[in-house]
Design an enzyme around this catalytic site. Structure first.
Site, PDB file in Angstrom:
ATOM      1  N   GLU A 250       0.776  -1.173  -0.015  1.00 46.86           N
ATOM      2  CA  GLU A 250       0.061  -0.006  -0.112  1.00 46.86           C
ATOM      3  C   GLU A 250       0.828   1.099   0.189  1.00 46.86           C
ATOM      4  O   GLU A 250       0.839   2.030   0.650  1.00 46.86           O
ATOM      5  CB  GLU A 250      -1.213   0.028   1.039  1.00 46.86           C
ATOM      6  CG  GLU A 250      -1.877  -1.122   1.298  1.00 46.86           C
ATOM      7  CD  GLU A 250      -2.871  -1.160   2.300  1.00 46.86           C
ATOM      8  OE1 GLU A 250      -3.984  -1.518   2.170  1.00 46.86           O
ATOM      9  OE2 GLU A 250      -2.702  -0.420   3.405  1.00 46.86           O
TER      10      GLU A 250
ATOM     11  N   GLU B 267      -5.824  -8.283   0.450  1.00 49.97           N
ATOM     12  CA  GLU B 267      -6.779  -7.866   1.774  1.00 49.97           C
ATOM     13  C   GLU B 267      -8.127  -7.584   1.330  1.00 49.97           C
ATOM     14  O   GLU B 267      -8.612  -7.112   0.496  1.00 49.97           O
ATOM     15  CB  GLU B 267      -6.127  -6.774   2.311  1.00 49.97           C
ATOM     16  CG  GLU B 267      -4.662  -7.008   2.856  1.00 49.97           C
ATOM     17  CD  GLU B 267      -4.191  -5.699   3.659  1.00 49.97           C
ATOM     18  OE1 GLU B 267      -4.923  -4.667   4.106  1.00 49.97           O
ATOM     19  OE2 GLU B 267      -2.928  -5.679   3.611  1.00 49.97           O
TER      20      GLU B 267
END
Length: 507
Positions: free
Chosen positions: A346, A449
């Protein structure tokens, strides 16, 4: 004899090819159904809050924002212009310039970092008592302050400066370290008494290790690593239809057993154990660099000290990160359990530019390929409007994967959605998004995720079951696979272990 030998050789070659395919390397693989081991080797306080219980003044950890209101002036203390100038006490409301980020030295001693990233200190070039925010480094003695709290009202504080005197707001335009009292109670008329309000929340690896200090942190973290994830967890995973784990790690693991302070050694041994357990129970491993040097997104899960993002700002920083990837790949390259290496988790857009992340991903890919043909996972940037921006790079490299994270959370889009609207969003919007990044000759797709949690209040077990089932069906179409966040969590719906054992998710 020659014929038999040739048959044996051919058979062995075919067997090795089959093993290579089942091993999931770039010459062929299977779809990943994984669970993240979040909160283990990279601390996230919300996953296991009790990890922080023993820290004194645990509400004053690194990165905590504090605002001080002078009882004398009735106004908030402020770094004029956000930094680079004097400290005043003339603001009627508190926002960015009135918020000071803590850099913790011990339970009561701190540096105060202002909006523009300078540190509060005393004007040593002037009269030695005026409070200013002009220093770009925290280490100077004059930049250290002690917070003393009223035992009867923890929000009332005095701030002792390095010269031994307390800060006081004589006027709205003057905050100085020249008050010698401090023993006369905590009344409203005392110019050295401030009401302190804390804002923000950060409980990552930096906060827990620096909060406990170098000696206590070693004991606490080793106990955590040895108990939070154990061999029986891999045995449990192997009894479900899960076939892999994604293990978040921090950059300091490459310096084990003596990482730079405040980090402590021991996480590398835990990762070694994970690979041994994975091999024993036939589980594949995705190594995920979750926290890069300097933090790639400013969040606690990237071990940011105070919410700042410093990763990728220099070539040295990128080179250090590439070296970490190479270290990890080389260490586990011969393990049959190594399935993929995720280069970074991320990165934040626009803070991390496309040029920077592309440059790093190419260098990281090359570092992996020096030692292994494991898949190389490239995480999409957070906040980018173009989910295919990595395709020009990834499509030209063998064995690449694009990682996307899908949560029906963290956005007001989901605030008022009903159960059915959430499920429809998965089936319609997420399907379209996955289709958009799936190409015949491009990189594989990975929902690295996701979680069966949402904004819906009062949902029934049956609602969660439908929501989870919908995600499994849609994310099962990702060409590389998916990984639930996370195996264990005090919040039940975020714990795949709890969700499976209690019948909320059926794999």
């Amino acid at each position: 004899m020659y014929v038999r030998t040739r048959v044996v050789v051919i058979s062995i070659c075919l067997l090795m090819c089959c093993l290579g395919t089942s091993d999931g390397r770039v010459n062929g693989g299977f779809k990943i159904k994984a669970v993240n081991l979040g909160g283990w080797l990279v601390t996230e306080g919300w996953i296991k809050p009790s990890l922080f219980d023993g820290i004194p003044n645990k509400d004053l950890l690194d990165g905590k924002g504090v605002q001080f209101k002078s009882l004398r002036t009735g106004k908030y203390v402020c770094a004029e212009s956000g930094g680079g100038s004097i400290i005043v006490a003339n603001r009627t409301a508190a926002s960015g310039w009135e918020t000071f980020k803590l850099w913790r030295i011990n339970a009561s001693m701190f540096n105060f970092r202002v909006f523009n990233k300078q540190f509060v200190g005393l004007d040593t070039a002037g009269n030695g008592v005026d409070a200013v925010a002009v220093s770009n480094t925290p280490g100077h003695h004059s930049n250290i302050f002690e917070i003393l709290r009223d035992n009867n009202d923890q929000s009332r504080v005095r701030i002792r400066a390095s010269n031994g005197f307390f800060l006081q707001a004589k006027t709205e335009e003057s905050v100085t370290a020249d008050y010698g009292g401090g023993g006369n109670g905590w009344g409203d008329d005392d110019p050295s008494v401030f009401v302190m309000k804390t804002v923000g929340h950060s409980e990552g690896e930096f906060q827990v290790t620096n909060g406990y200090g170098p000696e206590k942190a070693v004991q606490v973290m080793k106990e955590h690593w040895n108990t939070f994830i154990v061999e029986d967890d891999f045995k449990f995973i192997s009894t479900t239809r899960l076939n892999a784990v994604r293990i978040p790690v921090g950059w300091w693991i490459a310096s084990d057993p003596n990482p730079p302070p405040p980090y402590v050694g021991g996480s590398l041994q835990a990762l070694d154990n994970a690979f041994l357990w994975a091999q024993k129970y036939g589980v594949k491993v995705i190594i995920d660099l979750h926290a890069a040097p300097g933090s790639q997104n400013g969040f606690e899960h990237s071990s940011s000290r105070d919410g700042s993002r410093e990763w990728g700002t220099t070539d040295d920083n990128i080179k250090q990160t590439v070296d970490i990837i190479e270290f990890l790949t080389a260490r586990y390259a011969n393990s049959p359990s190594l399935y993929a290496v995720e280069l970074i988790n991320e990165p934040l857009s626009p803070g991390v530019s496309l040029n920077t992340i592309t440059k790093y991903y190419k260098a990281g890919y090359d570092a992996v390929r020096k030692h292994s043909d494991a898949y190389v996972v490239m995480s999409n940037r957070l906040g980018t409007a173009e989910p295919r921006e990595l395709f020009p790079l990834a499509s030209g490299l063998k064995g690449t994967v694009i990682d996307v994270h899908y949560y029906n959370l963290f956005s007001d889009v989901f605030d008022n959605m009903t159960v059915q609207q959430n499920i429809d969003f998965i089936r319609t919007n997420r399907t379209a998004e996955l289709n958009h990044i799936a190409t015949t000759n491009g990189p594989l797709t990975f929902v690295g995720e996701w979680v069966a949690e949402w904004q819906v209040q009062g949902a029934r077990k049956e609602d969660y079951q439908r929501f989870g089932k919908g995600q499994l069906e849609v994310y099962g179409r990702a060409t590389f696979g998916w990984a639930y966040w996370t195996l264990r969590n005090v919040n039940n719906h975020w714990s795949l272990e709890w969700m499976i054992k209690n019948g909320y998710i059926n794999l």
